[in-house]
Design an enzyme around this catalytic site. Structure first.
Site, PDB file in Angstrom:
ATOM      1  N   ARG A  95     -32.945  79.959 -10.962  1.00 61.23           N
ATOM      2  CA  ARG A  95     -31.970  79.402 -11.915  1.00 61.23           C
ATOM      3  C   ARG A  95     -31.453  80.585 -12.719  1.00 61.23           C
ATOM      4  NH1 ARG A  95     -32.286  74.114 -15.780  1.00 61.23           N
ATOM      5  NH2 ARG A  95     -31.844  73.251 -13.726  1.00 61.23           N
ATOM      6  N   HIS A 122     -24.950  73.489  -8.699  1.00 61.06           N
ATOM      7  CA  HIS A 122     -26.282  72.879  -8.839  1.00 61.06           C
ATOM      8  C   HIS A 122     -26.542  72.004  -7.601  1.00 61.06           C
ATOM      9  CE1 HIS A 122     -29.919  71.807 -10.670  1.00 61.06           C
ATOM     10  NE2 HIS A 122     -29.527  71.114 -11.713  1.00 61.06           N
ATOM     11  N   GLN A 125     -29.237  69.237  -7.533  1.00 58.88           N
ATOM     12  CA  GLN A 125     -28.822  68.048  -8.280  1.00 58.88           C
ATOM     13  C   GLN A 125     -27.899  67.184  -7.419  1.00 58.88           C
ATOM     14  OE1 GLN A 125     -29.685  67.133 -11.636  1.00 58.88           O
ATOM     15  NE2 GLN A 125     -28.844  65.244 -10.801  1.00 58.88           N
ATOM     16  N   ASP A 213     -21.649  64.665 -17.470  1.00 53.96           N
ATOM     17  CA  ASP A 213     -22.617  65.712 -17.807  1.00 53.96           C
ATOM     18  C   ASP A 213     -22.244  66.218 -19.200  1.00 53.96           C
ATOM     19  OD1 ASP A 213     -24.571  67.698 -17.740  1.00 53.96           O
ATOM     20  OD2 ASP A 213     -23.409  69.055 -16.458  1.00 53.96           O
ATOM     21  N   CYS A 253     -26.874  63.853 -14.743  1.00 58.84           N
ATOM     22  CA  CYS A 253     -27.926  64.765 -14.266  1.00 58.84           C
ATOM     23  C   CYS A 253     -29.043  64.927 -15.284  1.00 58.84           C
ATOM     24  CB  CYS A 253     -27.313  66.117 -13.925  1.00 58.84           C
ATOM     25  SG  CYS A 253     -26.475  66.892 -15.328  1.00 58.84           S
ATOM     26  N   ARG A 281     -34.819  63.738  -7.811  1.00 58.82           N
ATOM     27  CA  ARG A 281     -34.797  65.200  -7.781  1.00 58.82           C
ATOM     28  C   ARG A 281     -35.975  65.730  -6.959  1.00 58.82           C
ATOM     29  NH1 ARG A 281     -32.158  68.459 -11.298  1.00 58.82           N
ATOM     30  NH2 ARG A 281     -32.969  69.961  -9.806  1.00 58.82           N
TER      31      ARG A 281
END
Ligand code: CP
Ligand code: NVA
Length: 295
Positions: A95, A122, A125, A213, A253, A281
């Site tokens: 990340r 992402h 996700q 988001d 998310c 996830r």
């Protein structure tokens, strides 16, 4: 060597195979006796925990590494970090703030590199989002997915993933916070339908899935005030959500900011599937890791 830096690294067949491997028992134990290095330059609740547990379920051992322990492009280059971690681990997750760091790591790595969120993308996700839609709508094809808010990392991977999966996408963002021409080219490269508008009602009307988001992503904290002003009117509240299809679901998310991009009534309401999505996830991480290390 397979890497997963964004979801459009996948073909439609690859995507279907990963979704297949997300099912309980379908991923095998390809990490038996092996390690997975998980590097986090930013905080994480879902990604860290879902990835660690997915690695365990695949028979492996996760090692989570903070930036101060490793110093990408500080103590040594991103390339040398990737080469080093590949000496001990079967896969590297990272990340990072700058997507290019992932590109540089993948270019030299002897083991698969998976993006655990960058400024651009992402993909893990998006896989969980698609898995959630598949489960919630019984695999129905051609869903209408509306995204309201910042055309950010999560949104970009969501749109790419939805297009690969054959869904139609509508995106509502205020002027200056929509997708770039380069992004629109990438969407066109996959094909399918993407409507970009500044009107949330246009995006949400009749949609099967309504997604949002945060307005301010990690690394943009000094723009928070300006963004709060720009996104006023883009909150997914009950009045906006009621324009969606009768059996529509709400996705986010997470983390969510109630009263900003979504109202408490919607995110905690009967149409919300955010906790199924969060749980997915781990299943998505297991499917993706299995596909990466055991083609
Ligand atoms: N959705 C998501 O990636 O959450 P974290 O930042 O907590 O990992
Ligand atoms: N867009 C958000 C997503 C967090 C999971 C961020 O980058 O901070």
């Amino acid at each position: 060597m397979r890497h997963l830096l964004d979801i459009d690294d996948l073909s439609v067949d690859d995507l279907n195979e990963i979704i297949r491997r997300c099912a309980p028992g379908a991923a095998g134990r390809p990490l038996e006796g092996a390690g997975a290095a998980l590097v986090f330059e930013k905080p994480s609740a879902r990604t860290r925990n879902s990835m660690e547990m997915a690695v365990v379920q695949l028979g492996g051992h996760p090692v989570t590494i903070r930036p101060d322990e490793i110093g990408i492009d500080g103590r040594e280059s991103a390339e040398d970090v990737a080469r080093t971690l590949g000496c001990y681990h079967a896969v590297i997750g990272a990340r990072v703030f700058d997507h290019d760091v992932l590109v540089r790591m993948a270019a030299v790595s002897d083991v698969p590199v998976v993006n655990m969120l960058s400024d651009r993308a992402h993909p893990l996700q998006a896989l969980a989002d698609l898995l959630t839609m598949t489960n919630e709508f019984g695999g129905r094809a051609g869903l209408v997915v509306a995204y309201v808010g910042d055309a950010n990392n999560v949104a970009r991977s969501l749109v790419l993933g939805c297009l690969l999966a054959g869904h139609t996408v509508r995106v509502a963002s205020p002027d200056g916070f929509g997708f770039s021409a380069e992004d629109l080219d990438a969407f066109a490269g996959i094909g399918g339908e993407v409507l970009c508008t500044d009107d949330p009602v246009v995006a949400v009307t009749g949609a099967d899935v309504v997604y949002t988001d945060v307005w301010t992503s990690m690394g943009q904290e000094d723009e928070a005030t300006q963004r709060r002003e720009a996104f006023a009117g883009y909150c997914v509240d009950q009045v906006l959500f009621d324009h969606a299809a009768v059996d529509a679901i709400f996705l986010h998310c997470l983390p969510a900011h109630r009263g900003e991009e979504v109202s408490g009534e919607v995110v905690d309401g009967p149409s919300s599937r955010v906790w199924q999505q969060a749980r997915n996830r781990m299943h998505a991480a297991r499917g993706a890791l299995s596909w990466l290390v055991a083609p």
